[in-house]
Every structure is written in C-alpha cells, then in structure tokens.
Design a protein around this motif. Structure first.
Motif, PDB file in Angstrom:
ATOM      1  N   GLN A 163      15.925   2.108   4.502  1.00 25.15           N
ATOM      2  CA  GLN A 163      15.346   0.764   4.555  1.00 25.15           C
ATOM      3  C   GLN A 163      14.216   0.632   3.541  1.00 25.15           C
ATOM      4  O   GLN A 163      13.319   1.469   3.476  1.00 25.15           O
ATOM      5  CB  GLN A 163      14.794   0.460   5.955  1.00 25.15           C
ATOM      6  CG  GLN A 163      15.851   0.222   7.004  1.00 25.15           C
ATOM      7  CD  GLN A 163      15.226  -0.166   8.339  1.00 25.15           C
ATOM      8  OE1 GLN A 163      14.018  -0.148   8.500  1.00 25.15           O
ATOM      9  NE2 GLN A 163      16.069  -0.528   9.292  1.00 25.15           N
ATOM     10  N   GLU A 164      14.251  -0.449   2.782  1.00 24.08           N
ATOM     11  CA  GLU A 164      13.179  -0.679   1.799  1.00 24.08           C
ATOM     12  C   GLU A 164      11.884  -1.118   2.472  1.00 24.08           C
ATOM     13  O   GLU A 164      10.807  -0.989   1.889  1.00 24.08           O
ATOM     14  CB  GLU A 164      13.624  -1.737   0.784  1.00 24.08           C
ATOM     15  CG  GLU A 164      14.790  -1.286  -0.093  1.00 24.08           C
ATOM     16  CD  GLU A 164      15.146  -2.333  -1.139  1.00 24.08           C
ATOM     17  OE1 GLU A 164      14.496  -3.394  -1.143  1.00 24.08           O
ATOM     18  OE2 GLU A 164      16.063  -2.084  -1.933  1.00 24.08           O
ATOM     19  N   THR A 165      12.006  -1.666   3.688  1.00 25.31           N
ATOM     20  CA  THR A 165      10.817  -2.187   4.373  1.00 25.31           C
ATOM     21  C   THR A 165      10.245  -1.211   5.390  1.00 25.31           C
ATOM     22  O   THR A 165       9.441  -1.603   6.234  1.00 25.31           O
ATOM     23  CB  THR A 165      11.157  -3.511   5.084  1.00 25.31           C
ATOM     24  OG1 THR A 165      12.217  -3.263   6.024  1.00 25.31           O
ATOM     25  CG2 THR A 165      11.568  -4.571   4.095  1.00 25.31           C
ATOM     26  N   LYS A 166      10.659   0.048   5.327  1.00 24.05           N
ATOM     27  CA  LYS A 166      10.160   1.013   6.312  1.00 24.05           C
ATOM     28  C   LYS A 166       8.647   1.157   6.174  1.00 24.05           C
ATOM     29  O   LYS A 166       8.077   1.069   5.079  1.00 24.05           O
ATOM     30  CB  LYS A 166      10.853   2.357   6.141  1.00 24.05           C
ATOM     31  CG  LYS A 166      10.671   3.024   4.785  1.00 24.05           C
ATOM     32  CD  LYS A 166      11.418   4.346   4.745  1.00 24.05           C
ATOM     33  CE  LYS A 166      11.307   5.028   3.387  1.00 24.05           C
ATOM     34  NZ  LYS A 166      12.023   4.293   2.334  1.00 24.05           N
ATOM     35  N   THR A 167       7.987   1.401   7.310  1.00 24.43           N
ATOM     36  CA  THR A 167       6.525   1.472   7.337  1.00 24.43           C
ATOM     37  C   THR A 167       5.997   2.893   7.448  1.00 24.43           C
ATOM     38  O   THR A 167       4.793   3.090   7.551  1.00 24.43           O
ATOM     39  CB  THR A 167       5.986   0.641   8.509  1.00 24.43           C
ATOM     40  OG1 THR A 167       6.578   1.115   9.723  1.00 24.43           O
ATOM     41  CG2 THR A 167       6.312  -0.829   8.334  1.00 24.43           C
TER      42      THR A 167
ATOM     43  N   ALA B  94      10.097  -7.576  11.423  1.00 29.26           N
ATOM     44  CA  ALA B  94      10.698  -6.426  10.744  1.00 29.26           C
ATOM     45  C   ALA B  94      10.152  -5.112  11.314  1.00 29.26           C
ATOM     46  O   ALA B  94      10.898  -4.140  11.502  1.00 29.26           O
ATOM     47  CB  ALA B  94      10.435  -6.505   9.245  1.00 29.26           C
TER      48      ALA B  94
ATOM     49  N   GLU C 227      12.300  -2.176  13.201  1.00 28.26           N
ATOM     50  CA  GLU C 227      12.245  -0.775  12.764  1.00 28.26           C
ATOM     51  C   GLU C 227      11.859   0.138  13.923  1.00 28.26           C
ATOM     52  O   GLU C 227      12.473   1.200  14.127  1.00 28.26           O
ATOM     53  CB  GLU C 227      11.228  -0.624  11.627  1.00 28.26           C
ATOM     54  CG  GLU C 227      11.081   0.815  11.163  1.00 28.26           C
ATOM     55  CD  GLU C 227       9.927   1.004  10.184  1.00 28.26           C
ATOM     56  OE1 GLU C 227       9.562   2.158   9.933  1.00 28.26           O
ATOM     57  OE2 GLU C 227       9.404  -0.014   9.676  1.00 28.26           O
TER      58      GLU C 227
ATOM     59  N   THR D  18       2.543  -3.642   6.467  1.00 24.84           N
ATOM     60  CA  THR D  18       2.845  -4.380   5.227  1.00 24.84           C
ATOM     61  C   THR D  18       4.116  -5.193   5.310  1.00 24.84           C
ATOM     62  O   THR D  18       4.535  -5.780   4.317  1.00 24.84           O
ATOM     63  CB  THR D  18       2.953  -3.397   4.054  1.00 24.84           C
ATOM     64  OG1 THR D  18       3.948  -2.418   4.369  1.00 24.84           O
ATOM     65  CG2 THR D  18       1.620  -2.702   3.809  1.00 24.84           C
ATOM     66  N   VAL D  19       4.776  -5.203   6.456  1.00 17.39           N
ATOM     67  CA  VAL D  19       5.989  -5.997   6.625  1.00 17.39           C
ATOM     68  C   VAL D  19       5.728  -7.054   7.673  1.00 17.39           C
ATOM     69  O   VAL D  19       4.652  -7.099   8.284  1.00 17.39           O
ATOM     70  CB  VAL D  19       7.180  -5.098   7.045  1.00 17.39           C
ATOM     71  CG1 VAL D  19       7.462  -4.057   5.988  1.00 17.39           C
ATOM     72  CG2 VAL D  19       6.906  -4.436   8.406  1.00 17.39           C
ATOM     73  N   SER D  20       6.697  -7.906   7.914  1.00 22.31           N
ATOM     74  CA  SER D  20       6.539  -8.923   8.946  1.00 22.31           C
ATOM     75  C   SER D  20       6.545  -8.264  10.322  1.00 22.31           C
ATOM     76  O   SER D  20       7.057  -7.150  10.501  1.00 22.31           O
ATOM     77  CB  SER D  20       7.655  -9.959   8.866  1.00 22.31           C
ATOM     78  OG  SER D  20       8.900  -9.380   9.233  1.00 22.31           O
TER      79      SER D  20
END
Length: 738
Positions: free
Chosen positions: A701-705, A668, A672, A663-665
């Motif tokens: 991190q807000e963008t963690k998967t 990114a 991670e 769900t992130v680039s």
C-alpha cells in the motif's frame, strides 16, 4: 506605651487611607473587588434560568445548513414567521441589519440593468415580516468617535420620563447609532440597543439599560422587551442628589448604578436557558411547546460571528445570553445592586473593623491574635457573601479585608521588633533534599511523602531521534544547548500542565511520571494526552527552528536526510513502583525506581524498531479512558524480563483535533488498521501463510502509515512457514534494548 501609640497611629493611617481610597481611588481597588464578587457568584453555584426565556441560536449547525452569515433576508423572515406561527410571545433580535441585502433578486437585477419589476425584494419581505410578527429589532451604539459621521436616530415606542434630572447626567452618551436599514426600521414596532460594555478586565458584569443619544434617552433591547411584555408605555428614570438611582416600569423597580447599568445576576454558565438551533426553527422541526408563549432572543453562539463575551462564570459566553439574564432578573425582580446607603455601611465597616483589629493586636498571645484575625476575615467574607447572594446587596469587601490584614501584619511586625529586638532568625539552613516543586507538594500534603512507598504510577520516557547527527550539524556546544533548551522547555511545560512531574533530563531524553508524590485521577490518560500534545507541538517547534538562522546547519542536515529537525520517540508504562527520597545524605532527590520504570525505558527504545512515535504497554492501555487510535505492535519479552508484554502504538486522539499526526485520511488509516489487526490475529493463531498474504498486501500500500512494521512480520511469517514452530505463543524475544 510606645508600642500602643505606634499601633494606634498606624491604625489611624490605614483607616483614613482606606476611606480616602474608597471614595476617590476606586480605579485602583475595583478590579480586585470584581474578582471577589465573581468568586462569590461562582461559589453560589448555578441557578436554573426562567424556562419561558429561550435563545434562537445561529449556531454552527445552522450556518452549515443555511450558509455563512449574513443570510439572505428571506431566510431570516421565514425564521420569524415560523416563530410567530408557533405562538412565540415576543422576539428580540440581537443582530443588526445595517446594510441592504445584496443577494436580493431585485437588487441584483437592478445592478445588472435588467427588468426587475415583480421580482422579490428580500429587504421588503423581511420588513413586512417584522411588522407582522412580535419582533423587536436590535441595533448597536458606537460608544467612541470613529471616522463615520452620525446619521439617523433609533426608533423606540417607549416614553421615557426623567425625574429630578441633574444638570449633568451620568448616563452613557454614545457617539453614533448603527441602525437597521430604513426599510426595516420604519416597519419595526420598536427597537433597543444590545451593547454589552465590559469592565476593564474584559468581563461583562453589567449592561447599560438606558443611554442618552443626541439629547434623547433610548432603552436597551432587554429593557424594551420587558416593558412591552409588562404592557407598560412609560419608563421612569429616577435620580437623587448623588445621580441615577433606579429605573421604574410600572411596579417593577430596577436598581442601577449612576451610569444606568444593571449588574447582571447571572444564573450560571452558558446554557442556563434553552438554546434552540435556528435551523430547527427554519425547518419547523422544533417542539412547539419550546416556543409557544416564550420570550425569544435571536442571537449566535458561533465563534466565527464574534458575539462571545467573558462573564464571571465563563470566559467564552454567548452575548445573547447576557440579555436573557437581564430580562430574567427584571421580570423576577432578582437583582444584585449597591443601594445608596451601602456607601455609609462600607465606610463604617472600614472604621469598625480597623478598631477591632487594633484590639486584636493588643492580645498578649500571638496565637489567639491570629485565630481572632482569621475569624474576623471569615465573618467579613461570609457576611458579604450572604448579603450579595441572599439579599442582593453589594458591599465592599476588598478594602475592609485589606485594612484588617495590613494592620495585623504591620502591627505584628511592630510587636516583634519592639519586643524581641534583633535575634538570629535561622541558625542552620534547611538542607534541600528535593526539588522545589516536590517540596511544595510535600508541604501541602498531610502524608509523609518522602518515605519510600509502593505506588502505582505512569512512567514516561522520551528521546530525540538522530541526536548524534543533530550534535554534529550544530557545530558547537552552545548552539546544541540552545537547540535542546528550545525543545526541552515546551515539552516540560506540557508535562507539568498535565499534572506530571519531570523527574530528570538524561542528555536528550526526558523522564517523567504521573500519580506521585500526590495522587491524581486518570494518570494514564494524562500521560498519553501529554505525549500526544508534545508530538503535535513538534510541528510548531520545527517550523520555528527552521526559521531561526542560528540552526541553519541543523536545518540543512534535516532537509538533506528528509527528516524533521526534532523528532522523538515516547514510551509509556503503568505499574507499581517504589517512590520516595533516594540518594546520599549530601545529595538526594525524590524519584521512582522499579520494573515499571525499566519497562517504560525499553518501550521508548522500541519506538525505533517498530517505527512508532508513541509506544505504550498493555498495562497503560488497560487504564485508558479517552479515545485514541491504537495499533497492536507485538507481544514481546524485553531484555531482562521473562513475562511477555503487549506493545501498542498510539497514532493520535480519536476525536477531532488540530492537524492529525498521521499523514493519510482518517478513513484510510482505519482501513489499514483493520487489515493490520486481521493479519495480527492470523499470526497469533499460527496461520502464517494467510497472515503473510495480508502483511504483504499492507506493505504494498502506498498510503501505509508504518513502513518498518510490515517487513518485520513478513520476515517472521516467512521464517515460520519454512521452519514451523512446535508450540507457537506469539511472543517475540528482544535481546537488546532497542
């Protein structure tokens, strides 16, 4: 005597029926004949195309550099100028410029009512370039009536002479011509149409070299380019009593069918000729030797420009390369054609082969009759293949083969029923011990695959998450079954298409494996690819389920909990297992057992623990050859095992795909994972304080998967900091299945 009379009578029926069908019902058998000839071309293999023919390709690279098509005419003019300066022999345009260039400064200023004298006119620039370069422009015929009235006639420098023209010509007669704008057409030395007319199955096997429009004959782009290259002015169209026979340019004789079509002797699949990106020519960065004195065709291979065709070699093939093949065929006199005398040969072969089959049926031995039939089939196929590939002569193959095989099958049936009468065909039914799919493999294999053997396989387990909640929301068993069927069917098809075997359905779980009973290469990659394809397909499946009113309650439950309707976890492992037929004498199946299967099941269970949709072992990872995005999860010993196993998560393919699963680039995610693996390295070295800092940074991190993994390691690091282990090996022991 009765048997012989029946055989002779049926032979006459088949013989006459085949000849009548050949002469009057070609639309019935022709599609099958096309397929046979396609197979023969494919069996011949690829032939190197003429190196003097190049394709200037308006490809994706060029579109990205110069913008979407159509380009402004000054850019195309520069392209032609550069080709001319590089010494190209001739350029054919497989594009038509039917409308004025709306981006031309002169036209823009004129429409705005502003002064436009001495302002560049791109159409004029392009027309002048065409006049000053060896360019043959292209146009296209509309073959059937449309809502537009015909207007204007094409321009051709060829003199076309018809010899023995019948009263009614069989040439294709189009409805109207879609021409270049007059400004371009007037400046062009000559032009040719670039229509490719596919057969009924959508495959382009031939191109019309000449069409008759408004009582005048016009050449195709490929024919006109060849005429100019040969320095000939005149093109002769030769007819006989049956129709059009051939086209002559000087000493070059081009065999065609009655409609003036040349059957293209394709050199192979796409890229049989050198492709040069248009942007390289535009930027003058092309090797001059690739262009000097070459025959160039300007066309496109870009999918968005819709000039792609199907050919006997490929289903997606640049239309411009069809014309390149035609030019190659004509220049080298390398044709595939059906001469007029082939009609008599086809009819004679049907008659003679039918009589030979009748003689075969009279053999007393059924075995020798069958051997003779196989030999006769092979002789026909090999002889026709030789004639087509090495002599360029087309003979009808499907009708002789159909005649001899129908005769043999029905003839043997006559022999059987007349000689043996009524006998019981089968006394005892074969007790099925395996599934039909496995049985087909067994029958095709020379090995005894039923016997239990040890074999390396890749095992696959998948399980639907939140199945209890789904069951409760479905409300009744019927809806739940419909929902599971909607999920199981596409998932199973993905497995089967990838070469896997669906072993069984265990409630909401699927068990499958690869490399048994028949060996396949790269079975680990095939399993992982199938798993990722399933995860990608879930998006489409969930969207369809959401729109289905039957599953409104399930949809509402999923939306309330903020989860997908169907979400799955997949575990994959590779190892040596026992494969074979297992069960009782009354009920058995071909299946697999052993430690690798147990570990595969445990890996699927661990998906929930590690918040992973696809979890694999290091045994599978070691065999993967494809590009994937990996994340190390843990080094563990699962319940029932003492040896540690590396557990890895696969996020997705590491190549451009459809919408990614993460769900992130991409960037990114890579950042991670780099930080994550740095933290794992510190953890394995028992540097728990340093690892804890990195894991805590990842958790913030807000963008963690992976929201569940970092708390696990934070808890472990904190524990080991408080209670330092005496001998840390990085292994975590799972005492439960999940």
């Amino acid at each position: 005597m009765r048997k012989s009379l029946l055989q002779i009578l049926f032979t006459l029926i088949v013989m006459v029926g085949s000849v009548v069908g050949y002469l009057y019902y070609s639309s019935f058998w022709l599609p099958f004949e096309y397929k046979i000839k396609d197979r023969m071309l494919q069996s011949r293999g690829e032939i190197k195309g003429d190196e003097n023919i190049v394709i200037i390709d308006i490809d994706e690279k060029s579109l990205k550099a110069l913008g979407q098509w159509p380009w402004s005419r000054d850019k195309v003019a520069k392209l032609l100028e550069n080709l001319s300066n590089l010494g190209v022999a001739i350029v054919g345009l497989d594009v038509v410029f039917a409308e004025a260039d709306n981006s031309s400064p002169q036209k823009v200023l004129s429409q705005l009512g502003l002064p436009h004298n001495n302002v560049p006119d791109y159409d004029a620039i392009f027309a002048e370039t065409i006049a000053n370069t060896p360019t043959i422009v292209g146009y296209v015929f509309a073959l059937t009536p449309d809502s537009i009235e015909p207007e204007g006639s094409p321009k051709s420098a060829a003199t076309i002479v018809e010899q023995n023209r019948p009263k009614h010509s069989s040439l294709i007669k189009p409805y109207r011509a879609i021409l270049n704008i007059p400004q371009i057409q007037k400046q062009a030395y000559s032009s040719g149409y670039f229509n490719t007319v596919p057969d009924n199955d959508g495959i382009v096997r031939s191109i019309p070299l000449v069409m008759e429009y408004d009582g005048v004959l016009y050449p195709s782009l490929s024919l006109e380019m060849v005429r100019i290259l040969l320095g000939e002015k005149r093109v002769n169209i030769v007819y006989d009593e049956s129709g059009l026979r051939q086209i002559e340019i000087g000493e070059h004789v081009i065999p065609t069918d009655f409609f003036g079509r040349l059957m293209v002797n394709y050199r192979g699949g796409q890229n049989s000729y050198r492709y040069i990106s248009a942007i390289d020519v535009y930027n003058n960065s092309v090797d001059p030797l690739h262009v000097k004195d070459k025959i160039a065709l300007l066309g496109t291979s870009a999918a968005g420009l819709l000039d792609l065709r199907s050919t006997p070699f490929e289903s997606v093939y640049a239309g411009v390369e069809v014309h390149a093949n035609a030019i190659d065929n004509i220049l080298h006199q390398d044709y595939i054609a059906k001469p007029i005398w082939a009609l008599g040969v086809d009819i004679l072969s049907i008659v003679l082969l039918s009589l030979l089959t009748l003689a075969i049926l009279l053999f007393p031995s059924a075995f020798f009759s069958f051997v003779a039939l196989v030999a006769l089939n092979l002789i026909v196929i090999v002889a026709h293949y030789y004639c087509m590939v090495y002599q360029g002569i087309l003979l009808n193959t499907i009708l002789p083969l159909a005649a001899i095989n129908i005769l043999f099958i029905v003839g043997q049936a006559i022999n059987y029923f007349l000689e043996i009468r009524q006998k019981e065909l089968i006394k005892h039914k074969f007790a099925s011990k395996v599934s039909p799919a496995v049985m087909n493999n067994i029958l095709a294999s020379e090995d005894d695959v039923l016997q239990g053997i040890e074999k390396e396989i890749t095992i696959f387990f998948s399980d639907v998450r939140n199945f209890t909640a789904i069951s409760e929301a479905a409300g009744d068993a019927k809806k739940l079954i419909h929902l599971m069927n909607a999920y199981m069917d596409p998932m199973s098809q993905i497995i089967i298409r990838s070469g896997g075997t669906v072993d069984k359905f265990i409630g909401d779980a699927i068990m499958a494996y690869w490399n048994a009973p028949i060996s396949i290469e790269d079975h680990a990659d095939k399993a992982v690819t199938a798993a990722l394809q399933q995860l990608h397909h879930l998006k489409t499946l969930n969207a369809a389920l959401k729109d289905n009113p039957e599953f409104d309650k399930v949809t509402a439950m999923a939306e309330e909990k903020g989860i997908p309707i169907i979400d799955i976890g997949i575990g994959i492992n590779t190892g040596v297992a026992i494969v074979g037929e297992m069960g009782t004498s009354s009920r058995s199946d071909y299946t697999v057992i052993g430690d690798p299967i147990n570990l595969g099941s445990r890996l699927e269970s661990l998906c929930k623990y590690y918040n992973s949709h696809l979890t694999i072992s290091n045994f599978t990872k070691a065999q993967l050859k494809g590009d994937y995005i990996f994340r190390f999860l843990d080094l563990v010993t699962v319940k029932g095992k003492s040896e540690p196993v590396e557990v890895w998560q696969i996020h997705d393919f590491d190549t451009p795909q459809q919408e990614p699963l993460y769900t992130v680039s991409y960037e990114a995610l890579q950042e991670e994972l780099t930080l994550h693996h740095d933290a794992i390295a510190l953890y394995k070295e028992a540097r728990f304080a340093e690892a804890l800092c990195l894991f805590e940074a990842l958790q913030k991190q807000e963008t963690k998967t992976n929201y569940a993994l970092y708390p696990i390691y934070i808890e472990r690091c904190s524990h080991y900091i408080a209670f330092p282990p005496t001998a840390f090996n990085g292994v975590f022991v799972h005492t439960t299945k999940g």
